[in-house]
Write an enzyme that holds these catalytic residues in place. Structure first.
Site, mmCIF file in Angstrom:
data_model
loop_
_atom_site.group_PDB
_atom_site.id
_atom_site.type_symbol
_atom_site.label_atom_id
_atom_site.label_comp_id
_atom_site.label_asym_id
_atom_site.label_seq_id
_atom_site.Cartn_x
_atom_site.Cartn_y
_atom_site.Cartn_z
ATOM 1 N N TYR A 78 72.225 10.851 28.955
ATOM 2 C CA TYR A 78 71.424 11.226 27.784
ATOM 3 C C TYR A 78 70.377 10.155 27.500
ATOM 4 O O TYR A 78 69.231 10.462 27.165
ATOM 5 C CB TYR A 78 72.324 11.408 26.548
ATOM 6 N N ASP A 221 42.751 14.908 28.837
ATOM 7 C CA ASP A 221 43.686 15.909 29.348
ATOM 8 C C ASP A 221 43.683 15.697 30.858
ATOM 9 O O ASP A 221 42.761 16.102 31.566
ATOM 10 C CB ASP A 221 43.232 17.319 28.975
ATOM 11 N N LYS A 264 50.901 20.969 37.117
ATOM 12 C CA LYS A 264 49.690 21.210 37.917
ATOM 13 C C LYS A 264 49.557 20.097 38.967
ATOM 14 O O LYS A 264 50.334 20.046 39.912
ATOM 15 C CB LYS A 264 48.467 21.288 37.009
ATOM 16 N N ARG A 388 40.349 35.100 31.411
ATOM 17 C CA ARG A 388 39.903 33.906 30.711
ATOM 18 C C ARG A 388 38.579 34.260 30.043
ATOM 19 O O ARG A 388 37.505 33.977 30.578
ATOM 20 C CB ARG A 388 39.747 32.720 31.680
ATOM 21 N N PHE A 455 46.786 36.050 24.438
ATOM 22 C CA PHE A 455 46.682 36.501 25.833
ATOM 23 C C PHE A 455 48.031 36.580 26.527
ATOM 24 O O PHE A 455 48.216 37.358 27.456
ATOM 25 C CB PHE A 455 45.729 35.600 26.633
HETATM 26 C C1 PLP Z 1 43.814 22.019 31.012
HETATM 27 C C2 PLP Z 1 45.193 22.308 30.514
HETATM 28 N N1 PLP Z 1 45.680 21.580 29.512
HETATM 29 C C3 PLP Z 1 46.921 21.803 29.029
HETATM 30 C C4 PLP Z 1 47.725 22.809 29.529
HETATM 31 C C5 PLP Z 1 49.071 23.067 28.901
HETATM 32 O O1 PLP Z 1 50.095 22.715 29.750
HETATM 33 P P1 PLP Z 1 51.497 23.481 29.797
HETATM 34 O O2 PLP Z 1 51.275 24.847 30.323
HETATM 35 O O3 PLP Z 1 52.336 22.626 30.699
HETATM 36 O O4 PLP Z 1 52.048 23.510 28.409
HETATM 37 C C6 PLP Z 1 47.244 23.585 30.574
HETATM 38 C C7 PLP Z 1 48.082 24.681 31.117
HETATM 39 O O5 PLP Z 1 47.649 25.647 31.658
HETATM 40 C C8 PLP Z 1 45.937 23.341 31.076
HETATM 41 O O6 PLP Z 1 45.418 24.069 32.069
#
Ligand code: PLP
Length: 464
Positions: A78, A221, A264, A388, A455
């Protein structure tokens, strides 16, 4: 049969396949029935009814044998799991941030960060919104402001770095609201909603200099930063001889922290992290983490998952890997371009985006052309893609009106290390077949509209 071109040498994927998962072919009447049941929303299809799944590159990649071996070394304590140490070390080494907070996926990192940094009435400028990122900013009382360059909204502009922030827009926004009402600039490495378009190193540097001058933080990000770094290497003078790992360290040093969906770039099926350089922010994040995710040494992940992410980080910055990954996307994009299919240019890092406005000129944006096109692609061939456009953009929280984004796109997202070139050929043929019968595709209307991130769960019917 393709002729051999003696003037060039092809490259192949830098891996061989050790495990396979069968996929099934279905008939058109079967798919028509399935998409109707799914309310014309490809998110609501069952995966077993999909032939080539290009819904997303999120958590859908194939892990390496090294990652699978690491899964057996999960320390499921844990508290104080050694896999967390490996994860933190990997982020520190390859991204260069000081403090690491594990989360179960990217949006959890966005949730914690937004709650810690945003105050009611703040604004957060950024290079085009992302659905979950913006929603968490709004839920924390902030408002997202798009300061990306104009070219990003034009699917036909061939600017090599359409993810760049327009410094004039950012400067004017700072002057308008004052730096104290900007908790941070939200900067994404490759901009998903713009078509997977990269940010230049020059822009990272210049935005950093401007923000430093005003005492504003930058939160990256980093979800697809490795792919962004590949574009810098290929397109920006001075970077051709640097490794992806070197470029990554430099790009990240122009930010104060990052959120990450490890599903990703990091090549894991689940996971995420938040990183910051400032100790006080880190302590606040850790405190909220125990409320929403878990202890600071697992944050909603199993030990084995943290190990997979740690090893994935090391693999994702390998030049051979990233060349093949982005190269495969480019291969599909070029096939479509050759056939005159309207796609976002230049081809992005993780996906090829069909321009639904030009594909279905007869369907107005309020009849959801991209949603209709994604549904029809599934009927055509069993290829699953995602909308999108206006559906993803949602509604303005203040007026309740639909946002009308300039980009109305269908995303053909390529999972990492999963499909072969033959799958790309089949996908391209399917899109071309759809293009040939595009005039017969009809628009859609809502049958059910969820309040947030609509979506994912919305249902539609065909318009008469
Ligand atoms: C650019 C970007 N930021 C954040 C996220 C969010 O991540 P998660 O799906 O792991 O919550 C995504 C997911 O598609 C993304 O493409």
């Amino acid at each position: 049969m393709r002729a051999i071109d003696r003037t060039r040498r092809s490259w192949a994927e830098p891996y061989k396949i050790k495990v396979v998962e069968p996929i099934k072919m279905t008939t058109r009447p079967y798919r028509e029935e399935r998409i109707r049941e799914a309310g014309y929303n490809t998110f609501l299809l069952k995966s077993e009814d999909v032939y080539i799944d290009l819904l997303t590159d999120s958590g859908t990649g194939a892990m390496s044998d090294n990652q699978w071996a690491g899964m057996m070394l999960g320390d499921e304590a844990y508290a104080g799991s050694k896999n967390f140490d490996h994860l933190a070390e990997a982020v520190q080494t390859y991204y260069g941030y000081r403090y690491i907070v594990p989360t179960h996926q990217g949006r959890a990192a966005e949730h914690i960060l937004s709650k810690v940094m945003i105050k009611q009435g703040d604004t957060i400028p950024g290079n085009m919104y992302f659905t979950t990122t913006r929603l968490h900013q709004e839920l924390a009382g902030g408002r997202f402001v798009d300061v990306i360059m104009d070219e990003a909204h034009d699917p036909q502009s061939e600017h090599p770095f359409k993810g760049d922030i327009d410094l004039n827009k950012l400067q004017s926004w700072i002057a308008k609201v004052g730096p104290e009402r900007i908790p941070y600039v939200s900067f994404a490495g490759t901009v998903n909603m713009a078509g997977g378009q990269p940010v230049s190193m020059r822009n990272f540097r210049e935005v950093h200099a401007l923000c430093r001058k005003h005492g504003i933080k930058i939160m990256l990000d980093a979800t697809r930063m490795a792919e962004n770094c590949y574009f810098i290497k290929m397109r920006e003078p001075g970077y051709a001889d640097k490794t992806i790992a070197e470029i990554m360290r430099e790009a990240c040093c122009y930010s104060d922290g990052a959120t990450m969906s490890a599903k990703k770039d990091n090549l894991a099926n689940i996971g995420g992290w938040l990183a910051v350089n400032d100790e006080e922010t880190y302590q606040k994040c850790c405190n909220l983490l125990v409320v929403y995710e878990g202890l600071q040494t697992y944050g909603g992940m199993a030990g084995r998952d943290m190990e997979a992410v740690a090893r994935g980080i090391e693999e994702c910055v390998q030049d051979d890997h990233i060349r093949a990954r982005v190269g495969q996307v480019e291969y599909l994009g070029n096939l479509l371009l050759q056939e005159g299919i309207p796609v976002v240019k230049p081809i992005g890092g993780h996906a090829v985006f069909l321009d639904a406005k030009r594909f279905l000129r007869h369907i107005p944006q309020d009849d959801y052309p991209a949603q209709a096109l994604a549904a029809e692609l599934y009927v055509e061939s069993g290829v699953r893609a995602m909308e999108r456009g206006i559906i993803s953009a949602g509604r303005d929280p203040e007026t309740g009106e639909n946002y009308h984004p300039k980009l109305e796109l269908v995303r053909l997202t390529i999972p990492r290390r999963v499909y072969t070139q033959a799958h790309m050929d089949v996908t391209a043929e399917s899109v071309v077949a759809l293009w040939d019968r595009r005039d017969r595709i009809r628009g859609l209307e809502f049958e059910y509209e969820p309040k947030m991130l609509r979506f994912f769960q919305a249902r539609f019917r065909k318009k008469e």
